[in-house]
Scaffold this motif. Sequence first.
Motif, PDB file in Angstrom:
ATOM      1  N   LYS B   2       0.851  -1.196   0.000  1.00 19.89           N
ATOM      2  CA  LYS B   2       0.000   0.000   0.000  1.00 19.89           C
ATOM      3  C   LYS B   2       0.886   1.247   0.000  1.00 19.89           C
ATOM      4  O   LYS B   2       1.718   1.432   0.888  1.00 19.89           O
ATOM      5  CB  LYS B   2      -0.888  -0.039   1.258  1.00 19.89           C
ATOM      6  CG  LYS B   2      -2.039   0.920   1.208  1.00 19.89           C
ATOM      7  CD  LYS B   2      -3.172   0.375   0.340  1.00 19.89           C
ATOM      8  CE  LYS B   2      -4.195   1.489   0.100  1.00 19.89           C
ATOM      9  NZ  LYS B   2      -4.952   1.286  -1.115  1.00 19.89           N
ATOM     10  N   LYS B   3       0.686   2.074  -0.986  1.00 16.20           N
ATOM     11  CA  LYS B   3       1.466   3.306  -1.028  1.00 16.20           C
ATOM     12  C   LYS B   3       0.498   4.475  -0.958  1.00 16.20           C
ATOM     13  O   LYS B   3      -0.586   4.418  -1.514  1.00 16.20           O
ATOM     14  CB  LYS B   3       2.258   3.400  -2.326  1.00 16.20           C
ATOM     15  CG  LYS B   3       3.411   2.436  -2.403  1.00 16.20           C
ATOM     16  CD  LYS B   3       4.196   2.628  -3.665  1.00 16.20           C
ATOM     17  CE  LYS B   3       3.424   2.190  -4.890  1.00 16.20           C
ATOM     18  NZ  LYS B   3       4.230   2.174  -6.117  1.00 16.20           N
ATOM     19  N   ASP B   4       0.897   5.538  -0.286  1.00 14.39           N
ATOM     20  CA  ASP B   4       0.045   6.721  -0.252  1.00 14.39           C
ATOM     21  C   ASP B   4       0.413   7.676  -1.368  1.00 14.39           C
ATOM     22  O   ASP B   4      -0.378   7.983  -2.234  1.00 14.39           O
ATOM     23  CB  ASP B   4       0.168   7.442   1.096  1.00 14.39           C
ATOM     24  CG  ASP B   4      -0.335   6.556   2.225  1.00 14.39           C
ATOM     25  OD1 ASP B   4      -1.174   5.686   1.922  1.00 14.39           O
ATOM     26  OD2 ASP B   4       0.124   6.728   3.352  1.00 14.39           O
ATOM     27  N   LYS B   5       1.658   8.084  -1.308  1.00 14.71           N
ATOM     28  CA  LYS B   5       2.086   9.107  -2.266  1.00 14.71           C
ATOM     29  C   LYS B   5       2.316   8.500  -3.644  1.00 14.71           C
ATOM     30  O   LYS B   5       2.780   7.367  -3.771  1.00 14.71           O
ATOM     31  CB  LYS B   5       3.385   9.744  -1.779  1.00 14.71           C
ATOM     32  CG  LYS B   5       3.150  10.807  -0.725  1.00 14.71           C
ATOM     33  CD  LYS B   5       4.385  11.630  -0.527  1.00 14.71           C
ATOM     34  CE  LYS B   5       4.067  12.866   0.306  1.00 14.71           C
ATOM     35  NZ  LYS B   5       5.245  13.702   0.511  1.00 14.71           N
ATOM     36  N   ARG B   7       4.411   8.020  -6.785  1.00 13.20           N
ATOM     37  CA  ARG B   7       5.845   8.133  -7.087  1.00 13.20           C
ATOM     38  C   ARG B   7       6.054   8.250  -8.603  1.00 13.20           C
ATOM     39  O   ARG B   7       5.571   7.400  -9.353  1.00 13.20           O
ATOM     40  CB  ARG B   7       6.602   6.912  -6.553  1.00 13.20           C
ATOM     41  CG  ARG B   7       6.715   6.911  -5.043  1.00 13.20           C
ATOM     42  CD  ARG B   7       7.275   5.595  -4.537  1.00 13.20           C
ATOM     43  NE  ARG B   7       8.686   5.391  -4.859  1.00 13.20           N
ATOM     44  CZ  ARG B   7       9.683   5.952  -4.185  1.00 13.20           C
ATOM     45  NH1 ARG B   7       9.448   6.768  -3.184  1.00 13.20           N
ATOM     46  NH2 ARG B   7      10.931   5.700  -4.522  1.00 13.20           N
ATOM     47  N   ASP B  58       5.042   4.693  -9.749  1.00 11.22           N
ATOM     48  CA  ASP B  58       3.733   4.505 -10.370  1.00 11.22           C
ATOM     49  C   ASP B  58       3.741   5.012 -11.812  1.00 11.22           C
ATOM     50  O   ASP B  58       2.975   4.538 -12.643  1.00 11.22           O
ATOM     51  CB  ASP B  58       2.673   5.311  -9.610  1.00 11.22           C
ATOM     52  CG  ASP B  58       2.591   4.900  -8.161  1.00 11.22           C
ATOM     53  OD1 ASP B  58       2.073   3.809  -7.902  1.00 11.22           O
ATOM     54  OD2 ASP B  58       3.049   5.678  -7.291  1.00 11.22           O
ATOM     55  N   LYS B 127      -3.025  11.637 -11.409  1.00  9.36           N
ATOM     56  CA  LYS B 127      -3.800  11.213 -10.222  1.00  9.36           C
ATOM     57  C   LYS B 127      -4.884  10.206 -10.612  1.00  9.36           C
ATOM     58  O   LYS B 127      -5.023   9.161 -10.000  1.00  9.36           O
ATOM     59  CB  LYS B 127      -4.453  12.428  -9.560  1.00  9.36           C
ATOM     60  CG  LYS B 127      -3.486  13.264  -8.724  1.00  9.36           C
ATOM     61  CD  LYS B 127      -4.254  14.394  -8.054  1.00  9.36           C
ATOM     62  CE  LYS B 127      -3.320  15.298  -7.250  1.00  9.36           C
ATOM     63  NZ  LYS B 127      -3.982  16.571  -6.938  1.00  9.36           N
ATOM     64  N   LYS B 131      -4.893   6.204  -9.714  1.00 10.39           N
ATOM     65  CA  LYS B 131      -6.021   5.735  -8.909  1.00 10.39           C
ATOM     66  C   LYS B 131      -6.682   4.527  -9.584  1.00 10.39           C
ATOM     67  O   LYS B 131      -6.935   3.501  -8.969  1.00 10.39           O
ATOM     68  CB  LYS B 131      -7.037   6.876  -8.762  1.00 10.39           C
ATOM     69  CG  LYS B 131      -7.972   6.715  -7.576  1.00 10.39           C
ATOM     70  CD  LYS B 131      -8.634   8.033  -7.256  1.00 10.39           C
ATOM     71  CE  LYS B 131     -10.098   7.994  -7.646  1.00 10.39           C
ATOM     72  NZ  LYS B 131     -10.728   9.314  -7.610  1.00 10.39           N
ATOM     73  N   ARG B 134      -4.353   1.477  -9.430  1.00  7.73           N
ATOM     74  CA  ARG B 134      -4.225   0.903  -8.087  1.00  7.73           C
ATOM     75  C   ARG B 134      -5.484   0.135  -7.714  1.00  7.73           C
ATOM     76  O   ARG B 134      -5.415  -0.901  -7.078  1.00  7.73           O
ATOM     77  CB  ARG B 134      -3.968   2.000  -7.058  1.00  7.73           C
ATOM     78  CG  ARG B 134      -2.521   2.472  -7.053  1.00  7.73           C
ATOM     79  CD  ARG B 134      -2.293   3.492  -5.977  1.00  7.73           C
ATOM     80  NE  ARG B 134      -0.918   3.959  -5.984  1.00  7.73           N
ATOM     81  CZ  ARG B 134      -0.470   4.947  -5.228  1.00  7.73           C
ATOM     82  NH1 ARG B 134      -1.302   5.578  -4.399  1.00  7.73           N
ATOM     83  NH2 ARG B 134       0.791   5.318  -5.281  1.00  7.73           N
ATOM     84  N   ASP B 138      -5.949  -3.863  -6.661  1.00  7.18           N
ATOM     85  CA  ASP B 138      -6.459  -4.296  -5.338  1.00  7.18           C
ATOM     86  C   ASP B 138      -7.395  -5.491  -5.390  1.00  7.18           C
ATOM     87  O   ASP B 138      -7.934  -5.876  -6.334  1.00  7.18           O
ATOM     88  CB  ASP B 138      -7.202  -3.127  -4.668  1.00  7.18           C
ATOM     89  CG  ASP B 138      -6.199  -2.146  -4.082  1.00  7.18           C
ATOM     90  OD1 ASP B 138      -5.022  -2.529  -3.957  1.00  7.18           O
ATOM     91  OD2 ASP B 138      -6.584  -1.003  -3.815  1.00  7.18           O
TER      92      ASP B 138
END
Lengths: 571, 138
Positions: B2-5, B7, B58, B127, B131, B134, B138
């Motif tokens: 799990k990554k937030d930012k 990259r 990413d 973004k 999104k 990702r 999942d």
Amino acid sequence: MEEKTKEVKDCGCRGGSFYTSISEKETIVQEDLEQRIKRLSQKNSRFPCSIIPEDKAYYKEGDIKNFRPEEKLGEPGKYPFTRGVYETMYRGRLWTMRMFSGFGTAEQTNQRFKFLLEHGQTGLSIAFDMPTLMGYDSDHPRSKGEVGKEGVAICTLNNMRTLFKDIPLNKVSTSMTINPTAFILLAFYIAVAEEQGVPLEKLRGTIQNDILKEYIAQKEFIFPPEPSIKLIIDTVEFCAKHIPKWHPISISGYHIREAGSTAVQELAFTLMDGFTYVKYAIERGLDVDEFAPQLSFFFNSHMNFFEEIAKFRAARRIWARWMKEKFGAKKPESCRLKFHTQTAGCSLTAQQPENNIVRTAIEALAAVLGGTQSLHTNSMDEALALPAEKAAKIALRTQQIIAYETDVPDVIDPLAGSYFIEYLTNKMEKEAEEIFKKIEEMGGMVEAIKKGWPQKEISRSAYEFQKDVEDKKYLVVGINEFAEDEKIEIPILKILPEIEEKQVREVKEFKEERDDIVAKNKLEELRKAAEKNENLMPYTISAVKAHCTLGEIVEELKKVYGTWQEPPNLY
Amino acid sequence: MKKDKIRVLVAKVGLDGHDRGAKVIASAFRDAGFEVIYSGLHQTPEAVVRTAIQEDVDVIGISILSGAHMTIFPEILKLLKEKGVEDIVITGGGIIPEDDAEKLCQMGIGKLFGPGTPLNEIIEYIKEEVKRRRKKAD
């Protein structure tokens, strides 16, 4: 009547600097229009970090206090050359209309040169492809996909022969935009001249050969700074002795500006680069008056019309003073800053490309009013691709219209004495001097470059400018104002992949057909001369005559000098 | 993982040294909260792919103004596929004619941005795209 036409003229202006005309449809909402007028009138018609104060609508005597024309301006053609480097300027001879061109193969560029010469162009200017600029032969793996793309591929003597087929080198002046490999291209040119039977003293032209601005802005470098400067001083020395009409360096601000600098940064970094070369040449043992008259400059002309004119005038005055006072030049020619100008590529838009014709005309006018010696006007399609023939012709015609249809060339330095122009010229000079001081405190330009200082200053200016565009502090017609949904319909020049295949094949054949032993010996002699720190020009000429290629010469010298990598930092 | 930012690797590939756009974009990404790796100049496709995998990015953003885009983008795509990497967004900008951009898009390259594109448009695109990918993962 207002109701019918819905046209508002001259709606936004600050100090008369911005006029526009908006035609709107019947459905226009009055409030929208008022808001728009308000926003436009608040607009700063300036580039970021522009030195023009925002709060001043006009200039008067008090803004140029203690202004002594005899000291600050002088006469045209006389020290400090603020008003121009020649006594007669364009009354004697117009500027050289020099359109930069080059693409694909040497044959294609040769055709384009002949086309431009037939249409009244008076000097040639060569754009090379990336491999040639960076010292790789067309058949090197790193050249893949780049051969003939941004300019013409010239890595063998044969390529150079083809480039100038049926163009006598004593009849044209040739400018080559080439940097780390400039000494090799000069050697090719000399070899072709000899084959044509043209003596070296008859050759006229320029190699850009300005490596400092490469580290600062354009980023085409091979060797570390010190050996790179050594190679440049080799050409300076060689030209001083053998090719008196050649300009061995064109000290360039153009790329510094394109990379995003302000006008003052362009002025200061460029002149400081120039002083650095002068210092190194004197250290080599050359007399300043022996080589300085052959130095030339290359500036950008951007959209801030008056600021650009002031920049050109300030450049001449600063250079003259430094050459006389700091470097002890005695000849007036050593103090004369002669320059080429190119209109600003980065001011062009991909959107509504025809508007670029107008931008270029305004920028060209500033260059002429600033006293340029030669001029390249950009083609309207350059934000999209290499210029197509028609676009290049319109750009040349733009210069011809200024030259022949207006009264602009008839009077020398016509803006002299204007409170505003003299104020701006003084201010440019003062702010440049402040930057010189900073660089000297860092130990000179080479040290400043190693620290990455000018690079970071430029990156910062570039980012700030972009943010101003995003925030609409700075308006670009067709980009963040008056934008349209459009399909761009102008013909675009494309370079076909077959061109690379053909060039690669020819380079391979060229190497196969030569006497390999002789070529290898010449490369070895060159390397040994580099180890002994001799002037490499004679060795390079002899190597290209033995059919050594550009890439081979560079690889051989890498063994002695190593290579340079820029640390990848933002700011 | 799990990554937030987000990259992003911003890279200059090939011999072309025009880095104004790449640096402006990298600065804008940084200010938009992305984690930015700027490759520096004159990278090879191999080096870009290696860095992208090592840094677990990413997005790869390539800046090309030399006209070599029809060679460089497909090469990067091919190398990534060879390594079994298919979730990285490959985008970029420069002087890239529209029909070339379409061809590259059909090969699997993301959106390519020309001169005059607002920075925000590029940031929003990234973004959205990250999104979307990702979510898919999942």
